[in-house]
Design a protein around this motif. Structure first.
Motif, PDB file in Angstrom:
ATOM      1  N   UNK A 140     -24.673 -13.391  22.735  1.00  0.00           N
ATOM      2  CA  UNK A 140     -25.570 -13.008  21.431  1.00  0.00           C
ATOM      3  C   UNK A 140     -25.002 -13.874  20.248  1.00  0.00           C
ATOM      4  N   UNK A 141     -25.684 -14.170  19.344  1.00  0.00           N
ATOM      5  CA  UNK A 141     -25.255 -15.029  18.122  1.00  0.00           C
ATOM      6  C   UNK A 141     -25.425 -14.280  17.097  1.00  0.00           C
ATOM      7  N   UNK A 142     -24.944 -14.448  15.926  1.00  0.00           N
ATOM      8  CA  UNK A 142     -24.797 -13.956  14.423  1.00  0.00           C
ATOM      9  C   UNK A 142     -26.289 -14.049  13.932  1.00  0.00           C
ATOM     10  N   UNK A 143     -26.786 -12.871  13.416  1.00  0.00           N
ATOM     11  CA  UNK A 143     -28.175 -12.921  12.458  1.00  0.00           C
ATOM     12  C   UNK A 143     -29.420 -13.080  13.323  1.00  0.00           C
ATOM     13  N   UNK A 144     -29.229 -12.904  14.689  1.00  0.00           N
ATOM     14  CA  UNK A 144     -30.594 -12.869  15.516  1.00  0.00           C
ATOM     15  C   UNK A 144     -30.728 -11.534  16.116  1.00  0.00           C
ATOM     16  N   UNK A 145     -31.959 -11.020  15.922  1.00  0.00           N
ATOM     17  CA  UNK A 145     -32.637 -10.057  16.285  1.00  0.00           C
ATOM     18  C   UNK A 145     -32.759  -9.850  17.976  1.00  0.00           C
ATOM     19  N   UNK A 146     -32.080  -8.785  18.654  1.00  0.00           N
ATOM     20  CA  UNK A 146     -32.278  -8.569  20.255  1.00  0.00           C
ATOM     21  C   UNK A 146     -33.021  -7.040  20.453  1.00  0.00           C
ATOM     22  N   UNK A 147     -33.590  -7.065  21.453  1.00  0.00           N
ATOM     23  CA  UNK A 147     -34.049  -5.672  21.917  1.00  0.00           C
ATOM     24  C   UNK A 147     -33.076  -5.086  22.736  1.00  0.00           C
ATOM     25  N   UNK A 148     -32.210  -3.980  22.165  1.00  0.00           N
ATOM     26  CA  UNK A 148     -31.414  -3.168  22.684  1.00  0.00           C
ATOM     27  C   UNK A 148     -31.908  -1.793  23.247  1.00  0.00           C
ATOM     28  N   UNK A 149     -31.851  -1.613  24.636  1.00  0.00           N
ATOM     29  CA  UNK A 149     -32.402  -0.407  25.253  1.00  0.00           C
ATOM     30  C   UNK A 149     -31.216   0.312  26.079  1.00  0.00           C
ATOM     31  N   UNK A 150     -31.238   1.757  26.005  1.00  0.00           N
ATOM     32  CA  UNK A 150     -30.379   2.600  26.656  1.00  0.00           C
ATOM     33  C   UNK A 150     -30.714   2.211  28.306  1.00  0.00           C
ATOM     34  N   UNK A 151     -29.620   2.011  28.927  1.00  0.00           N
ATOM     35  CA  UNK A 151     -29.749   1.869  30.488  1.00  0.00           C
ATOM     36  C   UNK A 151     -30.222   2.909  30.879  1.00  0.00           C
ATOM     37  N   UNK A 152     -30.062   4.352  30.455  1.00  0.00           N
ATOM     38  CA  UNK A 152     -30.718   5.513  31.077  1.00  0.00           C
ATOM     39  C   UNK A 152     -31.755   5.908  30.156  1.00  0.00           C
ATOM     40  N   UNK A 153     -32.315   5.107  29.421  1.00  0.00           N
ATOM     41  CA  UNK A 153     -33.418   5.687  28.499  1.00  0.00           C
ATOM     42  C   UNK A 153     -34.637   5.931  29.324  1.00  0.00           C
ATOM     43  N   UNK A 154     -35.634   6.821  28.577  1.00  0.00           N
ATOM     44  CA  UNK A 154     -36.918   7.066  29.365  1.00  0.00           C
ATOM     45  C   UNK A 154     -37.847   6.542  28.202  1.00  0.00           C
ATOM     46  N   UNK A 155     -38.798   5.574  28.708  1.00  0.00           N
ATOM     47  CA  UNK A 155     -39.647   4.975  27.714  1.00  0.00           C
ATOM     48  C   UNK A 155     -39.157   4.281  26.593  1.00  0.00           C
ATOM     49  N   UNK A 156     -39.568   4.183  25.730  1.00  0.00           N
ATOM     50  CA  UNK A 156     -38.952   3.549  24.477  1.00  0.00           C
ATOM     51  C   UNK A 156     -38.011   4.232  23.659  1.00  0.00           C
ATOM     52  N   UNK A 157     -37.618   5.676  24.205  1.00  0.00           N
ATOM     53  CA  UNK A 157     -36.622   6.439  23.184  1.00  0.00           C
ATOM     54  C   UNK A 157     -35.251   5.793  23.162  1.00  0.00           C
ATOM     55  N   UNK A 158     -34.812   5.432  21.994  1.00  0.00           N
ATOM     56  CA  UNK A 158     -33.509   4.889  21.979  1.00  0.00           C
ATOM     57  C   UNK A 158     -33.406   3.289  21.882  1.00  0.00           C
ATOM     58  N   UNK A 159     -34.821   2.560  22.256  1.00  0.00           N
ATOM     59  CA  UNK A 159     -34.884   1.028  22.101  1.00  0.00           C
ATOM     60  C   UNK A 159     -35.004   0.817  20.752  1.00  0.00           C
ATOM     61  N   UNK A 160     -34.445  -0.236  20.283  1.00  0.00           N
ATOM     62  CA  UNK A 160     -34.543  -0.989  18.763  1.00  0.00           C
ATOM     63  C   UNK A 160     -34.023  -2.152  18.688  1.00  0.00           C
ATOM     64  N   UNK A 161     -34.509  -2.831  17.921  1.00  0.00           N
ATOM     65  CA  UNK A 161     -33.929  -4.356  17.498  1.00  0.00           C
ATOM     66  C   UNK A 161     -32.870  -4.154  16.552  1.00  0.00           C
ATOM     67  N   UNK A 162     -31.617  -4.880  17.086  1.00  0.00           N
ATOM     68  CA  UNK A 162     -30.396  -4.800  16.566  1.00  0.00           C
ATOM     69  C   UNK A 162     -29.868  -6.276  16.568  1.00  0.00           C
ATOM     70  N   UNK A 163     -28.953  -6.277  15.457  1.00  0.00           N
ATOM     71  CA  UNK A 163     -28.110  -7.565  15.304  1.00  0.00           C
ATOM     72  C   UNK A 163     -26.857  -7.252  16.048  1.00  0.00           C
ATOM     73  N   UNK A 164     -26.039  -8.441  16.189  1.00  0.00           N
ATOM     74  CA  UNK A 164     -24.587  -8.178  17.109  1.00  0.00           C
ATOM     75  C   UNK A 164     -23.682  -7.227  16.227  1.00  0.00           C
ATOM     76  N   UNK A 165     -23.992  -7.182  14.917  1.00  0.00           N
ATOM     77  CA  UNK A 165     -23.147  -6.471  13.904  1.00  0.00           C
ATOM     78  C   UNK A 165     -23.410  -5.001  14.348  1.00  0.00           C
TER      79      UNK A 165
END
Length: 505
Positions: A140-165
């Motif tokens: 991952x690189x600085x200032x880039x948005x990534x979709x981060x999902x819980x490995x054991x998540x259900x549906x979209x619960x806990x999924x969010x766009x996040x930066x490396x920070x």
């Protein structure tokens, strides 16, 4: 008739399933629902033939509870709504097989692949199915948005766009990282049976609580081909759905896999795509492919559908009627006379007490009666004190009987009302014993006992108010006063301790 058990019966999907089955296959299915909520808090309840409140699926008692329901209700088919249930009640489960239950869930062969988002993504990638680009944290690189999902998540619960920070604040061993995808967000519902598939696509325009509420419905052959390839590579249940978005190359990729019913399935139904009826035909033993797929049209012109919420009455509380006990349901007149006779004998007082009850029915008490018979007031008061001490003695309580019409009255009133008992007794154990002796407990939602003293009416009134009682049935001035304080209807029983004329006065 097939007996169907719906787990997590309060979901949108289960509501749609039960409603459709009752409207189109009412004579074919007996539907049982299980949910963690009370029946009247489960909207599906109006379409269920039986309901069970059950523990959370994480509870150690949950598994056995569901098996017990299956046996008690002779369940033929079990349909889970959530992944946790699928892992417990898969089709090859020997406990289900032993009691003749067919699970409409995900195969045990598929569960290891479907166990979490990392495993299903690895499977999709290995099978050449399109998924978003995957990243390790180091990539991952600085200032880039990534979709981060819980490995054991259900549906979209806990999924969010996040930066490396943002990711540095998380334990990334519990998450997967994917490229940021763009709309449209598509849910493709799939119905699969013996190598045949029908699909419908829903573009999510708006959602509430994670469920699509405004959508565009359409058919897409390219996405359907992906669904066919997916179903050929893995054992799926008859009903499942795949979710798609576009990657950075503007190509559709699978962003989620749900091997279960979809919360928005009723939106597809509104467009004319009826997977519940197709599933029903399989359950009732139809094997003709064309008949099963008849409710799943291959051509549907694109259309927009909006979910309009409705208000459902699930329970109407019955009116609450309260009964007094002594003199109303229980004939204790003979006890009053016997106790007085025994006290008088102990004090060597010889008077006729045959008219005691009739005398007291005119609003008088024992002291008034004794004085009318020539007993001095001080002696009368001593007799009364001893009478009060003995009147609820177990030996004397044995003299009581029910009025001849008591059971008929309780039966009649309990059909359309909730009944409570509100009575005054100092010997509460004696009261409970009498209620059980005469098998009356089954008629009362609650039994309230207050002490017999100068505040009895006020105490009864507090209970009448708290329970929203609409009518109090009793026999004494004290009962009438309690009803008056509570500002409710009072119904007088004229065979009790106070005559109707006294109550009217």
């Amino acid at each position: 008739m097939g007996n169907l058990l719906l787990l997590s019966a309060g979901t949108n999907a289960c509501y749609h399933i039960a409603k459709t089955l009752k409207e189109k296959f009412s004579s074919e299915f007996y539907i049982v629902g299980a949910d963690i909520n009370e029946q009247y808090l489960t909207p599906t309840c109006n379409y269920l033939d039986a309901f069970y409140k059950v523990p959370y699926s994480s509870s150690p008692d949950y598994y056995k509870t569901i098996l017990d329901i299956c046996q008690k209700e002779n369940i033929d088919f079990l349909l889970p709504s959530f992944d946790a249930d699928q892992k417990l009640f898969y089709p090859e489960n020997p406990d289900l097989i032993n009691i003749g239950v067919t699970s409409l869930s995900t195969s045990i062969d598929t569960l290891p692949i479907y166990d979490n988002k990392a495993k299903i993504n690895n499977f999709l990638q290995n099978e050449g199915l399109p998924i978003p680009k995957q990243y390790s944290f180091e990539e991952c690189t600085e200032n880039e948005l990534y979709m981060v999902k819980p490995i054991n998540g259900v549906g979209s619960v806990g999924a969010a766009l996040r930066t490396i920070d943002d990711m540095k604040l998380l334990n990334m061993s519990n998450f997967i990282i994917q490229e940021r995808c763009s709309e449209p967000e598509i849910t493709m519902e799939c119905f699969w049976f013996e190598g045949n598939i029908s699909t419908i696509c829903r573009e999510r325009i708006a959602a509430k609580a994670g469920v699509c509420t405004k959508t565009r419905i359409f058919k897409d052959k390219n996405l359907e081909d992906i669904g066919i390839k997916f179903a050929q590579k893995i054992k799926t249940p008859h009903i499942f759905n795949l979710q798609f978005m576009k990657n950075q190359q503007d190509e559709y990729v699978i962003t989620d896999v749900n091997l279960r019913t979809a919360g928005g399935m009723s939106l597809s139904y509104a467009a004319g795509w009826d997977e519940v009826s197709a599933l029903a035909k399989i359950m009732i033993g139809k094997n003709d492919i064309s008949e099963i797929f008849a409710t799943l049209p291959q051509q549907i012109h694109p259309r927009y559908i909006v979910r309009a919420y409705t208000d459902i009455v699930t329970k109407i509380e019955k009116p609450v009627i309260a009964f007094d006990f002594d003199g109303t349901l229980l004939d204790s007149r003979e006890r009053h006379k016997i106790v007085l006779d025994d006290v008088l004998v102990s004090k060597n007082i010889n008077i006729d007490t045959s008219d005691l009850v009739e005398f007291k029915r005119n609003g008088k008490n024992n002291i008034d009666f004794l004085i009318s018979k020539g007993v001095e007031q001080s002696i009368a008061q001593e007799v009364q004190s001893e009478w009060i001490r003995l009147i609820e003695n177990e030996k004397y309580l044995e003299q009581d009987i029910l009025y001849p019409n008591t059971i008929e009255i309780l039966e009649r009133h309990s059909k359309e009302n909730n009944l409570i008992l509100v009575t005054a007794r100092n010997n509460k154990t004696g009261l409970r014993n009498q209620i059980d002796k005469f098998d009356l407990r089954k008629y009362f939602k609650e039994i309230y006992v207050v002490n017999s003293d100068q505040n009895t009416s006020a105490k009864k009134a507090d209970i009448l108010i708290k329970e929203n009682v609409v009518e109090f049935i009793g026999d004494t001035l004290s009962d009438k006063k309690a009803a008056d304080i509570a500002k409710i209807v009072f119904t007088h029983v004229n065979d009790g301790f106070h005559k109707k004329e006294i109550i009217k006065e």
